[in-house]
Design an enzyme around this catalytic site. Structure first.
Site, mmCIF file in Angstrom:
data_model
loop_
_atom_site.group_PDB
_atom_site.id
_atom_site.type_symbol
_atom_site.label_atom_id
_atom_site.label_comp_id
_atom_site.label_asym_id
_atom_site.label_seq_id
_atom_site.Cartn_x
_atom_site.Cartn_y
_atom_site.Cartn_z
ATOM 1 N N GLN A 194 -57.059 19.861 -0.057
ATOM 2 C CA GLN A 194 -57.597 18.573 0.392
ATOM 3 C C GLN A 194 -56.839 17.442 -0.292
ATOM 4 O O GLN A 194 -57.029 16.277 0.036
ATOM 5 C CB GLN A 194 -59.076 18.466 0.001
ATOM 6 C CG GLN A 194 -59.947 19.505 0.668
ATOM 7 C CD GLN A 194 -61.321 19.553 0.005
ATOM 8 O OE1 GLN A 194 -62.226 18.827 0.397
ATOM 9 N NE2 GLN A 194 -61.474 20.390 -0.997
ATOM 10 N N HIS B 292 -55.760 16.996 4.547
ATOM 11 C CA HIS B 292 -56.093 15.563 4.528
ATOM 12 C C HIS B 292 -54.849 14.672 4.475
ATOM 13 O O HIS B 292 -54.937 13.508 4.123
ATOM 14 C CB HIS B 292 -57.016 15.245 3.343
ATOM 15 C CG HIS B 292 -58.397 15.804 3.507
ATOM 16 N ND1 HIS B 292 -59.314 15.874 2.483
ATOM 17 C CD2 HIS B 292 -59.026 16.338 4.594
ATOM 18 C CE1 HIS B 292 -60.440 16.421 2.938
ATOM 19 N NE2 HIS B 292 -60.287 16.716 4.206
ATOM 20 N N CYS C 72 -45.832 6.366 11.985
ATOM 21 C CA CYS C 72 -45.786 5.177 12.837
ATOM 22 C C CYS C 72 -47.087 5.076 13.634
ATOM 23 O O CYS C 72 -47.518 6.043 14.259
ATOM 24 C CB CYS C 72 -44.591 5.251 13.785
ATOM 25 S SG CYS C 72 -44.563 3.872 14.941
ATOM 26 N N GLY D 13 -61.810 23.407 -7.829
ATOM 27 C CA GLY D 13 -61.810 21.970 -8.122
ATOM 28 C C GLY D 13 -62.220 21.098 -6.961
ATOM 29 O O GLY D 13 -61.629 20.050 -6.730
ATOM 30 N N SER E 1 -65.810 19.410 -4.934
ATOM 31 C CA SER E 1 -67.251 19.195 -5.121
ATOM 32 C C SER E 1 -68.075 19.764 -3.967
ATOM 33 O O SER E 1 -69.303 19.812 -4.064
ATOM 34 C CB SER E 1 -67.527 17.702 -5.256
ATOM 35 O OG SER E 1 -67.056 17.024 -4.115
ATOM 36 N N GLU F 63 -67.773 21.633 -12.990
ATOM 37 C CA GLU F 63 -69.234 21.604 -12.893
ATOM 38 C C GLU F 63 -69.631 22.497 -11.727
ATOM 39 O O GLU F 63 -68.886 22.574 -10.757
ATOM 40 C CB GLU F 63 -69.730 20.190 -12.559
ATOM 41 C CG GLU F 63 -69.301 19.107 -13.517
ATOM 42 C CD GLU F 63 -70.011 19.226 -14.845
ATOM 43 O OE1 GLU F 63 -71.070 19.899 -14.876
ATOM 44 O OE2 GLU F 63 -69.496 18.690 -15.835
ATOM 45 N N ALA G 185 -59.530 24.045 -14.228
ATOM 46 C CA ALA G 185 -58.629 24.879 -13.419
ATOM 47 C C ALA G 185 -57.336 25.205 -14.172
ATOM 48 O O ALA G 185 -56.862 26.340 -14.140
ATOM 49 C CB ALA G 185 -58.313 24.165 -12.107
HETATM 50 N N1 APR Z 1 -60.811 21.716 -13.198
HETATM 51 C C1 APR Z 1 -61.650 22.131 -12.204
HETATM 52 N N2 APR Z 1 -62.505 21.315 -11.576
HETATM 53 C C2 APR Z 1 -62.519 20.021 -11.953
HETATM 54 C C3 APR Z 1 -61.687 19.505 -12.973
HETATM 55 C C4 APR Z 1 -60.816 20.414 -13.609
HETATM 56 N N3 APR Z 1 -59.997 20.032 -14.580
HETATM 57 N N4 APR Z 1 -61.938 18.178 -13.113
HETATM 58 C C5 APR Z 1 -62.879 17.872 -12.205
HETATM 59 N N5 APR Z 1 -63.232 18.975 -11.517
HETATM 60 C C6 APR Z 1 -64.200 19.123 -10.420
HETATM 61 C C7 APR Z 1 -65.353 18.114 -10.459
HETATM 62 O O1 APR Z 1 -66.429 18.677 -11.220
HETATM 63 C C8 APR Z 1 -65.698 17.986 -8.981
HETATM 64 O O2 APR Z 1 -66.710 18.908 -8.591
HETATM 65 O O3 APR Z 1 -63.495 18.843 -9.239
HETATM 66 C C9 APR Z 1 -64.393 18.358 -8.245
HETATM 67 C C10 APR Z 1 -63.716 17.182 -7.556
HETATM 68 O O4 APR Z 1 -64.569 16.717 -6.556
HETATM 69 P P1 APR Z 1 -64.224 15.427 -5.676
HETATM 70 O O5 APR Z 1 -63.812 14.316 -6.580
HETATM 71 O O6 APR Z 1 -65.361 15.225 -4.754
HETATM 72 O O7 APR Z 1 -62.914 15.863 -4.893
HETATM 73 P P2 APR Z 1 -62.744 16.771 -3.593
HETATM 74 O O8 APR Z 1 -63.815 17.806 -3.486
HETATM 75 O O9 APR Z 1 -61.336 17.221 -3.581
HETATM 76 O O10 APR Z 1 -62.953 15.688 -2.473
HETATM 77 C C11 APR Z 1 -62.773 16.065 -1.124
HETATM 78 O O11 APR Z 1 -63.111 13.818 -0.350
HETATM 79 O O12 APR Z 1 -62.705 11.558 -0.657
HETATM 80 C C12 APR Z 1 -62.372 12.686 0.058
HETATM 81 O O13 APR Z 1 -60.421 13.090 1.270
HETATM 82 C C13 APR Z 1 -60.914 13.011 -0.038
HETATM 83 O O14 APR Z 1 -59.848 15.171 -0.207
HETATM 84 C C14 APR Z 1 -60.917 14.382 -0.695
HETATM 85 C C15 APR Z 1 -62.265 14.940 -0.298
#
Ligand code: APR
Length: 249
Positions: free
Chosen positions: A105, A123, A131, A191, A193, A219, A235
């Site tokens: 993502q 994404h 363009c 990694g 959410s 988390e 990770a």
């Molecule tokens: N190792 C593992 N996990 C981690 C670490 C780490 N070092 N640091 C943070 N995290 C976890 C957090 O606990 C969280 O649950 O990674 C997750 C990141 O979650 P988001 O910030 O919601 O990111 P993501 O799930 O990739 O978001 C999905 O949302 O905004 C849109 O398009 C955007 O691709 C993105 C999508």
């Protein structure tokens, strides 16, 4: 579900063999230790902007300068970050397996810079621009492409926009991803959410087709109870250890 607070407690046999068909989904957490901030760290604000302002087609139409500058900053940041041990471990895993797909993502380019090959950016990609008129997509990362001024298409002179899938837009290569999910033996989410669909649903697609499912996150994510195995931690620390275990077991 098996819940490990760290990998040292693992006693079960590895679920991954050389012949396993493996699909990995990564999210912002895998790039966190490279210094790229995750999205949902601070009250839905992304680098002090509301997500709707900078990550929707409506936001682009309402204030293209703001959105362009926002993504130009993210694009310039790519020059100052490096892949971490987590990205590198996934490249090593790919080299070991016969059937491997990495779906990310993330819009950064750290997986490809780590050497990952069978990779889908569902994404979009910061390094590319598209363009608005003729849809030509190009990697444009030279100094002259990273300034604040808008850029225009070399083919038709249309304005370029970030090659990013914003909210309310269709993620890329979904049929290919869904096919791999429905055929895989093991699905690993790292990694992420589990808040954003359709990616949050990949776990269920793989599970419904009989895959063994593993989650790795700092988390416990919202969907933690649907994983067969969940490993909590960073990770970049966990993956090198896990990949060695999967490869050598
Ligand atoms: N190792 C593992 N996990 C981690 C670490 C780490 N070092 N640091 C943070 N995290 C976890 C957090 O606990 C969280 O649950 O990674 C997750 C990141 O979650 P988001 O910030 O919601 O990111 P993501 O799930 O990739 O978001 C999905 O949302 O905004 C849109 O398009 C955007 O691709 C993105 C999508």
């Amino acid at each position: 579900m098996v819940f490990h607070l760290n990998t040292k407690n693992q006693t079960d046999d590895s679920m991954i063999t050389k012949q396993s068909r493996v699909v990995i989904l990564t999210g912002a957490g895998i790039s966190a230790e490279s210094g790229i901030r995750t999205f949902r760290d601070s009250d839905g604000l992304w680098e002090n902007h509301r997500i709707e302002e900078v990550a929707t087609p409506e936001g682009w139409r309402a204030n293209p300068e703001l959105v362009w500058n926002f993504y130009q900053q993210r694009r310039r940041q790519l020059l100052n970050v490096e892949p971490n041990q987590g990205h590198l471990a996934l490249e090593e895993l790919e080299n070991h397996l016969e059937n491997f797909l990495l779906v990310t993502q993330n819009v950064d380019d750290l997986h490809e810079r780590a050497g990952s090959k069978n990779l889908i950016h569902m994404h979009g990609e910061l390094a590319k621009l598209r363009c608005e008129d003729c849809q030509l997509v190009e990697t444009l990362m030279e100094d002259q492409h990273l300034l604040d001024a808008f850029l225009y298409c070399r083919q038709c002179d249309g304005r370029l926009r970030p090659h990013i899938v914003w909210f309310n837009e269709m993620p890329m290569q979904m049929p290919e991803i869904e096919k791999a999910l429905s055929e895989c033996d093991v699905f690993v989410a790292i990694g992420t959410s589990g808040h954003v669909y359709p990616a949050a649903n990949f776990l269920h697609i793989a599970r419904n087709h009989g895959a063994y499912t593993i989650g790795i996150n700092l988390e416990p994510p919202e969907n933690v109870h649907f994983f067969d195995e969940f490993i909590q931690g960073k990770a970049a620390e966990i993956l090198p250890y896990l990949v060695q275990k999967w490869i050598h077991d």
